[in-house]
Each structure stands twice: as C-alpha cells, then as structure tokens.
Design a protein around this motif. Structure first.
Motif, PDB file in Angstrom:
ATOM      1  N   UNK A   1      53.449  35.244  68.781  1.00 37.81           N
ATOM      2  CA  UNK A   1      54.851  35.321  68.983  1.00 37.81           C
ATOM      3  C   UNK A   1      55.927  33.871  68.296  1.00 37.81           C
ATOM      4  N   UNK A   2      54.641  32.701  68.764  1.00 37.02           N
ATOM      5  CA  UNK A   2      55.279  31.489  67.921  1.00 37.02           C
ATOM      6  C   UNK A   2      55.970  31.534  66.436  1.00 37.02           C
ATOM      7  N   UNK A   3      54.676  31.959  65.380  1.00 38.64           N
ATOM      8  CA  UNK A   3      54.307  32.148  63.829  1.00 38.64           C
ATOM      9  C   UNK A   3      55.832  33.300  63.519  1.00 38.64           C
ATOM     10  N   UNK A   4      55.864  34.206  64.414  1.00 36.87           N
ATOM     11  CA  UNK A   4      56.474  34.484  64.122  1.00 36.87           C
ATOM     12  C   UNK A   4      58.195  34.547  64.273  1.00 36.87           C
ATOM     13  N   UNK A   5      58.260  33.890  65.362  1.00 35.54           N
ATOM     14  CA  UNK A   5      59.000  33.292  65.998  1.00 35.54           C
ATOM     15  C   UNK A   5      59.919  31.935  64.311  1.00 35.54           C
ATOM     16  N   UNK A   6      58.888  31.346  64.266  1.00 36.25           N
ATOM     17  CA  UNK A   6      59.318  30.206  63.575  1.00 36.25           C
ATOM     18  C   UNK A   6      60.233  30.210  62.386  1.00 36.25           C
ATOM     19  N   UNK A   7      59.643  29.549  61.426  1.00 33.39           N
ATOM     20  CA  UNK A   7      60.390  29.477  60.064  1.00 33.39           C
ATOM     21  C   UNK A   7      60.733  30.951  59.817  1.00 33.39           C
ATOM     22  N   UNK A   8      61.442  31.740  59.452  1.00 33.28           N
ATOM     23  CA  UNK A   8      61.666  33.516  59.286  1.00 33.28           C
ATOM     24  C   UNK A   8      61.706  32.983  57.504  1.00 33.28           C
ATOM     25  N   UNK A   9      61.005  33.644  56.904  1.00 38.35           N
ATOM     26  CA  UNK A   9      61.131  34.227  55.245  1.00 38.35           C
ATOM     27  C   UNK A   9      62.218  34.224  54.896  1.00 38.35           C
ATOM     28  N   UNK A  10      62.917  34.124  53.655  1.00 42.25           N
ATOM     29  CA  UNK A  10      63.988  33.786  53.185  1.00 42.25           C
ATOM     30  C   UNK A  10      63.792  35.323  52.448  1.00 42.25           C
ATOM     31  N   UNK A  11      65.619  35.964  52.390  1.00 41.58           N
ATOM     32  CA  UNK A  11      65.180  37.407  52.708  1.00 41.58           C
ATOM     33  C   UNK A  11      65.122  37.097  51.200  1.00 41.58           C
ATOM     34  N   UNK A  12      64.827  38.173  50.378  1.00 41.99           N
ATOM     35  CA  UNK A  12      64.375  38.539  49.226  1.00 41.99           C
ATOM     36  C   UNK A  12      66.640  39.016  48.638  1.00 41.99           C
ATOM     37  N   UNK A  13      66.483  38.299  47.399  1.00 38.29           N
ATOM     38  CA  UNK A  13      67.622  38.715  46.953  1.00 38.29           C
ATOM     39  C   UNK A  13      68.277  40.166  46.653  1.00 38.29           C
ATOM     40  N   UNK A  14      68.951  40.277  46.209  1.00 36.35           N
ATOM     41  CA  UNK A  14      69.334  41.561  46.276  1.00 36.35           C
ATOM     42  C   UNK A  14      69.860  41.705  44.255  1.00 36.35           C
ATOM     43  N   UNK A  15      69.102  42.708  43.785  1.00 39.03           N
ATOM     44  CA  UNK A  15      69.081  42.530  42.546  1.00 39.03           C
ATOM     45  C   UNK A  15      70.217  42.856  41.838  1.00 39.03           C
ATOM     46  N   UNK A  16      70.415  42.269  40.669  1.00 38.15           N
ATOM     47  CA  UNK A  16      71.450  42.788  40.113  1.00 38.15           C
ATOM     48  C   UNK A  16      71.338  43.255  38.700  1.00 38.15           C
ATOM     49  N   UNK A  17      72.620  42.985  37.513  1.00 35.20           N
ATOM     50  CA  UNK A  17      72.254  42.559  36.362  1.00 35.20           C
ATOM     51  C   UNK A  17      70.973  42.574  35.211  1.00 35.20           C
ATOM     52  N   UNK A  18      70.341  42.996  34.711  1.00 37.69           N
ATOM     53  CA  UNK A  18      69.587  42.560  33.730  1.00 37.69           C
ATOM     54  C   UNK A  18      70.535  42.072  32.418  1.00 37.69           C
ATOM     55  N   UNK A  19      69.927  40.896  31.915  1.00 38.68           N
ATOM     56  CA  UNK A  19      70.649  40.118  30.798  1.00 38.68           C
ATOM     57  C   UNK A  19      69.840  40.257  29.528  1.00 38.68           C
ATOM     58  N   UNK A  20      69.528  40.609  28.641  1.00 35.62           N
ATOM     59  CA  UNK A  20      68.661  40.965  27.609  1.00 35.62           C
ATOM     60  C   UNK A  20      68.859  39.505  26.207  1.00 35.62           C
ATOM     61  N   UNK A  21      67.590  39.048  26.288  1.00 33.26           N
ATOM     62  CA  UNK A  21      68.303  38.081  25.017  1.00 33.26           C
ATOM     63  C   UNK A  21      68.382  38.641  23.862  1.00 33.26           C
ATOM     64  N   UNK A  22      69.042  38.358  22.898  1.00 26.98           N
ATOM     65  CA  UNK A  22      69.806  38.898  21.826  1.00 26.98           C
ATOM     66  C   UNK A  22      68.579  39.001  20.992  1.00 26.98           C
ATOM     67  N   UNK A  23      67.985  37.281  20.716  1.00 28.55           N
ATOM     68  CA  UNK A  23      66.485  37.577  19.517  1.00 28.55           C
ATOM     69  C   UNK A  23      65.295  37.445  20.538  1.00 28.55           C
TER      70      UNK A  23
END
Length: 152
Positions: free
Chosen positions: A40-62
């Motif tokens: 209980x205390x381990x889970x209640x303690x520091x909560x893991x940072x929420x994973x960011x939501x994926x956006x667009x993908x940017x490709x390097x040109x060369x």
C-alpha cells in the motif's frame, strides 16, 4: 498406567495442536498484513510519471555519415517521435543531429555490431534528445526511430 492418565494425555494432544494452529494463523495474518501494508505504501508513494501521448513523427531530411574508430563509418538517419504537447509544428531537428554526431563519433564497430550495443547507444541518444527538447518541464520529443543504420 491408569485409564485416567491415558485419557488426559489424549485430551492434551488436541489442545496442543489447536494452540499450534492458532500460532500459525496469527503468524500468517501478521506476515500478510505487513506485506499488504508495505505494498500500500509503495503504491501510494511516488506515482510514476504518466507516459506522454504520442504526437507526430518528424524525419530528418538527409542521412548523416559519422566517423567511427579505426577508419570505419556509420551512415545514420532517424526520426523523432514528438509528443502531443509539441503541437502541430515540427521541432527543429538540428540539435538532434548534433547530439547524434556527438554520441556516435569515435565509437568502435564492435560497439555497433551487436543488438545490445546499438540499443544501449540508442537509449543514451534518446535520453539526451528528450532532455534537449524539454521546455518548461514539457517534453516535446519522446523517442527516436532509426530509419537507416549502416556501418562499414
């Protein structure tokens, strides 16, 4: 031995086994209760940072050609996985290119020839890029995808 002594001894046996059973049950309750409280205390303690939501993908040109150790080279190209926080605009990939050059320059061919070696270097590069593209605690980039990785 008299009949009374036999009866008394037989009657004591169930009492001892009940007493032992109570001790075992009490020990199990204490152990399970302690484990439950710890969880209980381990889970209640520091909560893991929420994973960011994926956006667009940017490709390097060369693709980049990077000098490795002992006269070898790496031809590398990759894309950046932006987060939704980055918005519709694509991030400038110049800093990511520079970080990749710094990360891979001078590495040995042996470092890059195994999957474990490539993954370790990719993890380090990703961490540096995520840090570089974090503004006001808002991550703009969350990952790197190799689109070309050729050594010679």
């Amino acid at each position: 031995m008299s009949k009374d002594e036999t009866t008394t001894t037989a009657a004591d046996a169930p009492k001892k086994s009940k007493k032992m059973l109570m001790i075992i049950v009490a020990a199990a309750v204490v152990l399970l209760g302690g484990g439950g409280a710890g969880a209980f205390f381990m889970l209640k303690g520091d909560k893991a940072e929420a994973a960011p939501v994926k956006g667009s993908v940017v490709a390097l040109e060369d693709a980049m050609t990077i000098n490795l150790a002992d006269g070898h080279y790496l031809k590398l190209n990759f894309s950046l996985q932006q987060t939704a926080d980055a918005g519709a605009e694509s991030v400038d990939t110049s800093e990511a290119r520079e970080l990749a050059i710094d990360e891979y320059t001078g590495k040995s061919l042996a470092d890059l020839s195994t999957e474990k070696g490539r993954e370790e270097l990719k993890k380090e590069l990703t961490a540096k890029i995520v840090k570089a593209y974090t503004e006001e605690d808002k991550k703009m980039v969350m990952g790197v995808y190799y689109t070309s990785f050729v050594t010679q």
